[in-house]
Design an enzyme around this catalytic site. Structure first.
Site: not given
Length: 394
Positions: A45, A97, A169, A194
């Site tokens: 982690r 978005y 972004d 993406k």
């Protein structure tokens, strides 16, 4: 050295075995020589060699100091939002978005963070929206789904003058086309789901910071909150990035042809694509990017959801699905899919009308894609006419 060559050779060969592909360290923990004495890793982690390779790679691609990999694009956005405190304000792009809108308005607003949505294509509107409490300016450029372009360099100067952080972004452009940090931004976020992943086979988010101190803060949130990217998914993103530049070049070429085709079609009302010379922000896009991207949006002359639904359910190669940036072409109806969480009046005010359709142009032969669009538009016209005739009373 050209960017493509530099990218390929910046992915390290495994020093232990000589493996040319980055090893997947599928382990939760690491054996220590003594308490607190290890080989740089203690728990996955906190850090993992496969993830670290990806984080270093995206930092290099974006020209930043620190890269941080998260379990989704929204987890990446959430980490950036955690830099804010009650009473702080965000100036955010209006054509935002839907997931980011939901996170800002339904999660962080209840913690005392105010969000002001503005048309960021006009830097003066950004300047006028800033108050003494503004701590973050949030850009998407190109935006999702109307592909507005904001002048990153101009807004970066405004942010710096007002002691605000500027986060961009960069999902739609990717670092293959645009590097916001080199234009003055402080933070870049990606939905690596993406273009960076590129194959529609993973969920991932990335953050890159210009300065190490800011990156270390976000690294703390990554570890403390635990929304990490798993080793295998990290490897998938690395594998996708290896072909990023070649894929994006083809996405751009085909998208330009699709946009020009749609612009001439009698059933289409408006086409949104920065590569078109009549796009209102074409000059800015040309100035700050190496290409115009693989997303094309358009509206139908029959401006209603029924016509849009008829179109998106009658394509053959374009698959009706959420997401974008993969090798297969996708189609979506923004108002009822990606932006359904945004109130209708706000959505329409930002340009997301009921007939707006978003295309993610894949890597199929563009002639086949054009044929598919033609037949779907013809079917849509027939369906709309039939429905209209059936609605006429006898």
């Amino acid at each position: 050295m050209q960017a493509t060559t530099q990218l390929i050779h910046s992915i390290p060969v495994d020093p232990l075995t000589g493996a040319i592909s980055v090893p997947i360290y599928q382990t939760s923990t690491f054996v220590q020589d003594a308490p607190g004495v290890n080989k740089g890793y203690d728990y996955s982690r906190t850090n993992n060699p496969t993830r670290a390779t990806l984080e270093n790679l995206i930092a290099q691609l974006e020209g930043g100091q620190v890269g941080i990999a998260f379990s989704s694009g929204l987890a990446a956005i959430d980490a950036v939002a955690k830099l804010l405190r009650p009473g702080d304000e965000i100036v955010a792009v209006d054509d935002i978005y839907g997931g980011a809108y939901r996170l800002f308005t339904q999660v962080y607003q209840q913690f005392g963070v105010t969000i002001n949505f503005v048309d960021t294509t006009d830097p003066e509107k950004v300047f006028n929206a800033i108050t003494p409490n503004t701590k973050l300016i949030w850009l998407e450029t190109p935006t999702n789904p109307t592909l507005k372009i904001s002048d990153i360099e101009a807004i970066a100067q405004i942010a710096k003058a007002n002691r605000c952080l500027l986060c961009v972004d960069n999902t739609f452009a990717s670092p293959a086309l645009q590097q916001p940090l080199l234009l003055g931004a402080d933070i870049v976020v990606h939905s690596a789901t993406k273009y960076l992943g590129g194959h529609s086979d993973l969920i991932a988010g990335l953050v890159v910071t210009k300065e190490k101190e800011l990156g270390d803060k976000l690294k703390f949130y990554q570890n403390a909150c635990g929304a990490i990217l798993a080793p295998f998914d990290s490897w998938l993103v690395i594998r996708g990035i290896e072909t990023l530049h070649l894929r994006v070049q083809q996405h751009c070429r085909s998208a330009q042809e699709v946009a020009e085709f749609l612009q001439q079609h009698p059933a289409v009302d408006k086409v949104y694509y920065p590569g078109l010379k009549d796009h209102p922000n074409h000059a800015i896009a040309k100035k700050q990017s190496k290409g115009f991207g693989g997303i094309v949006s358009f509206t139908l002359k029959q401006d209603n959801a029924a016509a849009a639904t008829a179109f998106v359910t009658n394509t053959q190669l374009f698959k009706l699905a959420e997401s974008l940036g993969g090798i297969k072409s996708l189609v979506s109806h923004s108002a009822s899919m990606t932006h359904k969480t945004i109130p209708a009046e706000k959505r329409r005010a930002a340009g997301v009308t009921d007939s707006l359709i978003r295309l993610s142009i894949g890597l199929e032969d563009v002639s086949d894609l054009l044929q598919d669009l033609q037949q779907a538009l013809e079917k849509t016209n027939t369906i709309v006419k039939t429905t209209a005739n059936e609605a006429v009373p006898c």
